[in-house]
Motif scaffolding. Structure first.
Motif, PDB file in Angstrom:
ATOM      1  N   CYS A 179      25.724 -50.037 -23.715  1.00 47.45           N
ATOM      2  CA  CYS A 179      24.263 -49.944 -23.599  1.00 47.45           C
ATOM      3  C   CYS A 179      23.254 -51.282 -23.959  1.00 47.45           C
ATOM      4  CB  CYS A 179      23.750 -48.858 -24.554  1.00 47.45           C
ATOM      5  SG  CYS A 179      24.397 -47.192 -23.930  1.00 47.45           S
ATOM      6  N   HIS A 199      13.030 -44.818 -20.090  1.00 48.26           N
ATOM      7  CA  HIS A 199      13.035 -44.739 -21.662  1.00 48.26           C
ATOM      8  C   HIS A 199      11.774 -44.711 -22.278  1.00 48.26           C
ATOM      9  CE1 HIS A 199      15.234 -47.163 -25.395  1.00 48.26           C
ATOM     10  NE2 HIS A 199      14.742 -45.768 -25.591  1.00 48.26           N
ATOM     11  N   ASP A 201      12.015 -40.558 -28.617  1.00 47.91           N
ATOM     12  CA  ASP A 201      13.292 -40.215 -28.165  1.00 47.91           C
ATOM     13  C   ASP A 201      13.231 -38.560 -27.769  1.00 47.91           C
ATOM     14  OD1 ASP A 201      14.725 -42.408 -28.220  1.00 47.91           O
ATOM     15  OD2 ASP A 201      15.656 -41.944 -30.332  1.00 47.91           O
ATOM     16  N   TRP A 259      16.444 -40.918 -19.900  1.00 50.34           N
ATOM     17  CA  TRP A 259      16.916 -42.167 -20.409  1.00 50.34           C
ATOM     18  C   TRP A 259      18.678 -41.883 -20.292  1.00 50.34           C
ATOM     19  CZ3 TRP A 259      17.471 -43.472 -25.993  1.00 50.34           C
ATOM     20  CH2 TRP A 259      18.008 -44.729 -26.400  1.00 50.34           C
ATOM     21  N   HIS A 260      18.861 -40.788 -20.912  1.00 46.51           N
ATOM     22  CA  HIS A 260      20.421 -40.753 -21.341  1.00 46.51           C
ATOM     23  C   HIS A 260      21.412 -40.749 -19.986  1.00 46.51           C
ATOM     24  CE1 HIS A 260      18.452 -39.825 -25.010  1.00 46.51           C
ATOM     25  NE2 HIS A 260      18.490 -38.699 -24.712  1.00 46.51           N
ATOM     26  N   CYS A 314      23.221 -43.947 -18.179  1.00 44.99           N
ATOM     27  CA  CYS A 314      24.695 -44.515 -18.774  1.00 44.99           C
ATOM     28  C   CYS A 314      25.726 -43.639 -18.318  1.00 44.99           C
ATOM     29  CB  CYS A 314      24.452 -44.466 -20.299  1.00 44.99           C
ATOM     30  SG  CYS A 314      23.223 -45.836 -20.597  1.00 44.99           S
ATOM     31  N   SER A 315      25.564 -42.192 -18.393  1.00 48.85           N
ATOM     32  CA  SER A 315      26.749 -41.630 -17.965  1.00 48.85           C
ATOM     33  C   SER A 315      27.088 -41.889 -16.414  1.00 48.85           C
ATOM     34  CB  SER A 315      26.341 -40.003 -17.702  1.00 48.85           C
ATOM     35  OG  SER A 315      26.270 -39.490 -19.306  1.00 48.85           O
ATOM     36  N   HIS A 375      21.333 -40.514 -28.104  1.00 43.56           N
ATOM     37  CA  HIS A 375      21.710 -41.315 -26.856  1.00 43.56           C
ATOM     38  C   HIS A 375      22.969 -40.851 -26.321  1.00 43.56           C
ATOM     39  CE1 HIS A 375      21.122 -43.512 -23.143  1.00 43.56           C
ATOM     40  NE2 HIS A 375      22.165 -44.541 -23.799  1.00 43.56           N
ATOM     41  N   HIS A 376      23.829 -41.401 -27.514  1.00 43.83           N
ATOM     42  CA  HIS A 376      25.237 -41.137 -27.087  1.00 43.83           C
ATOM     43  C   HIS A 376      25.867 -39.630 -27.008  1.00 43.83           C
ATOM     44  CE1 HIS A 376      25.932 -45.815 -27.907  1.00 43.83           C
ATOM     45  NE2 HIS A 376      25.434 -45.494 -26.801  1.00 43.83           N
ATOM     46  N   ALA A 411      24.104 -37.220 -26.151  1.00 46.85           N
ATOM     47  CA  ALA A 411      23.763 -36.815 -24.854  1.00 46.85           C
ATOM     48  C   ALA A 411      24.740 -37.296 -23.463  1.00 46.85           C
ATOM     49  CB  ALA A 411      22.131 -37.107 -24.538  1.00 46.85           C
ATOM     50  N   GLU A 412      24.773 -38.495 -23.900  1.00 43.88           N
ATOM     51  CA  GLU A 412      25.837 -39.211 -22.744  1.00 43.88           C
ATOM     52  C   GLU A 412      27.078 -38.122 -22.554  1.00 43.88           C
ATOM     53  OE1 GLU A 412      26.989 -43.031 -22.221  1.00 43.88           O
ATOM     54  OE2 GLU A 412      24.937 -43.814 -23.312  1.00 43.88           O
TER      55      GLU A 412
END
Ligand SMILES: Nc1ncnc2c1ncn2[C@@H]1O[C@H](COP(=O)(O)OP(=O)(O)OP(=O)(O)O)[C@@H](O)[C@H]1O
Ligand SMILES: [Zn+2]
Length: 491
Positions: free
Chosen positions: A40, A84, A88, A227-228, A231-232, A256-257, A259-260
């Motif tokens: 990330c 972003h 959060d 935002w999440h 990355c997925s 974040h992670h 959620a990913e």
């Protein structure tokens, strides 16, 4: 790029700490001999600070260690340029858009400006370029597709033009961070709660209010991705199902992670097999962060410090340990780094005129320290131990050089070990070191001239002048010694 040592088989004994399994585990790649890593990256709305450098250096060293231990690495480091938000919990302005208004720039100008600033900083710190550097705004289609998959499978729902992940439909939510239900709700405020079935649900897509400049068409109306989801979408696109390693800062574990993982797996994709998190760079015990304003940018630091000393400071603590930033820490990093480079340069000097052949005792020490260094890498990339092995090598090399001539073959092997381990793996001998190498050549030549002049004065009994030369050198830290083998100097 540092080349992968051709002759080396991929090392099967690398152990890393997997945050998901909460223990050190043996690394086995999905594809033999290859490692896929996703990191990330920054949200490009301001200059990078030393905290970002800690993370980038940590994963750069991990990548370099894999290369050194015989693997090919595809390294994907993303750039967040949309979605972003300041909070959060799916609230607040988009960080990029806010900065754009402040600087009176297009959001993409902001993203580009700080992206290039990031690239410059990373180059200065000798961080290898990612194999792929994807941006969120370049992957809106992929993100929309993933959200559609989640809706089709009943794990996401639309609400007033936004789409949320349905946490209640996914019991594994929380498995990475180990957060309990009530802790997962932290920070969620009433406004957004009304749109959500459960306060823990997180945004996959957000409707764009009037005046929100970063907006795209979607099946749910005009909006922008959460935002999440980027990355997925990007990790799966470039590294494939069940890719090897996902990295990031410890602070990204939740949400974040978490959620990913949930959104990727709920959509039916096998996600990252190992999760690695770097600890924080702190100042006065607090995380250095953009929003707290307690940061020193990399550019500011590099006005005062050699980038290799900054790097040396960062590899001096383990990636899973906190690094506290202070002037004293820099001072000791500077001294430590100098000890390594002085010996490396001395070896270079001694190579000229060294006797042919090897010095076996020192060869054995080089091997032992190389093994210790590699063992440290295999043990969850333990850079402080690796640095200790380099100092061990330095001590033995200094002792051997002080005790007499060392064979040329051995000196070459010593140089190779420094360059492969300190240079190739820890990334410590970059341009600044080679600049210093150039500098060394100039200094060597000048010193030769000065010492010749001094010798001339001495032979013609002009001792006052000879001493004046020596004293002047002493004032700038150069000491001259008359030994039975001739004149020697050091600084
Ligand atoms: N002090 C730090 N030490 C180590 N890693 C950090 C630090 N600050 C940020 N990172 C890491 O850098 C990446 C990007 O962080 P981000 O852009 O959110 O920076 P930030 O300074 O924390 O910003 P903000 O305060 O706005 O959240 C994340 O993986 C994050 O964990
Ligand atoms: Zn991410």
């Amino acid at each position: 790029m540092i080349p992968r040592p051709e002759s080396r088989e991929p090392d099967p004994n690398i152990f890393l700490y997997d945050t998901l399994q909460r223990q050190k585990v043996r690394f086995t790649p999905t594809t033999p001999g290859r490692v896929g890593m996703y990191l990330c990256g920054p949200t490009v709305y301001s200059d990078a600070h030393l905290g970002h450098a800690k993370k980038e250096v940590a994963f750069d060293v991990i990548r370099r260690a894999f290369l050194h231990l015989g693997y090919q690495v595809r390294y994907v480091g993303n750039i967040t340029d949309v979605g972003h938000l300041q909070n959060d919990a799916d609230e607040g302005e988009d960080k990029i858009a806010k900065r754009a208004a402040l600087e009176q720039l297009e959001p993409m100008e902001v993203a580009d400006k700080y992206f290039w600033s990031f690239v410059r900083d990373m180059e200065a710190l000798n961080i290898l370029k990612p194999s792929i550097n994807p941006r969120a705004t370049g992957h809106i289609t992929e993100q929309i597709r993933l959200i559609e998959e989640l809706i089709e499978r009943g794990h996401a729902y639309e609400s007033q033009g936004s789409v949320y992940f349905d946490v209640r439909s996914w019991p594994e939510y929380g498995k990475l961070s180990g957060r309990k239900l009530d802790e997962q709700e932290e920070g969620t405020r009433e406004v957004v709660r009304e749109e959500k079935r459960d306060p823990r649900d997180f945004a996959l897509w957000k409707r764009a209010e009037a005046g929100h400049i970063m907006r795209w068409e979607s099946p749910w109306g005009v909006g922008f991705p959460g935002w999440h989801i980027e990355c997925s979408a990007m990790s799966l696109k470039y590294l494939g199902e069940g890719f090897d390693i996902h990295g990031g800062g410890l602070d990204l574990q939740f949400p974040h992670h978490e959620a990913e993982i949930a959104q990727s797996e709920a959509a039916g994709h096998a996600f990252a097999r190992y999760w690695m998190h770097n600890n924080m760079l702190t100042i006065g015990g607090e995380k250095m962060s953009k929003s707290k304003g307690n940061f020193t940018t990399i550019a500011e630091l590099l006005e005062k410090h050699d980038p290799m000393v900054v790097r040396f400071l960062l590899v001096g603590s383990h990636y899973r340990s906190v690094t506290e930033f202070s002037e004293e820490a820099f001072e000791s990093a500077r001294n430590g780094y100098r000890r390594l480079t002085e010996t490396l340069h001395e070896v270079g000097r001694r190579l000229q005129g060294a006797p042919a052949g090897a010095t076996e005792a020192l060869d054995a020490r080089v091997q032992a320290h190389t093994h210790a260094f590699e063992d440290a890498l295999r043990d969850d990339f333990n850079t402080p131990k690796a640095v200790a092995a380099l100092f061990g090598l330095t001590g033995d090399v200094n002792a051997a050089l002080a005790s007499g001539p060392v064979g040329q073959d051995t000196l070459n092997r010593v140089q190779e070990a420094y360059m492969a381990l300190g240079g190739g793996v820890l990334g410590l001998f970059h341009a600044s070191a080679s600049e210093r190498q150039d500098d060394t050549q100039v200094v060597d030549t000048l010193m030769e001239l000065v010492l010749k002049a001094r010798q001339h004065y001495r032979l013609s009994k002009q001792y006052a002048q000879a001493d004046e030369l020596r004293d002047t050198l002493a004032r700038v830290g150069v000491t001259v010694e008359d030994t039975k083998d001739g004149v020697r100097w050091k600084r």
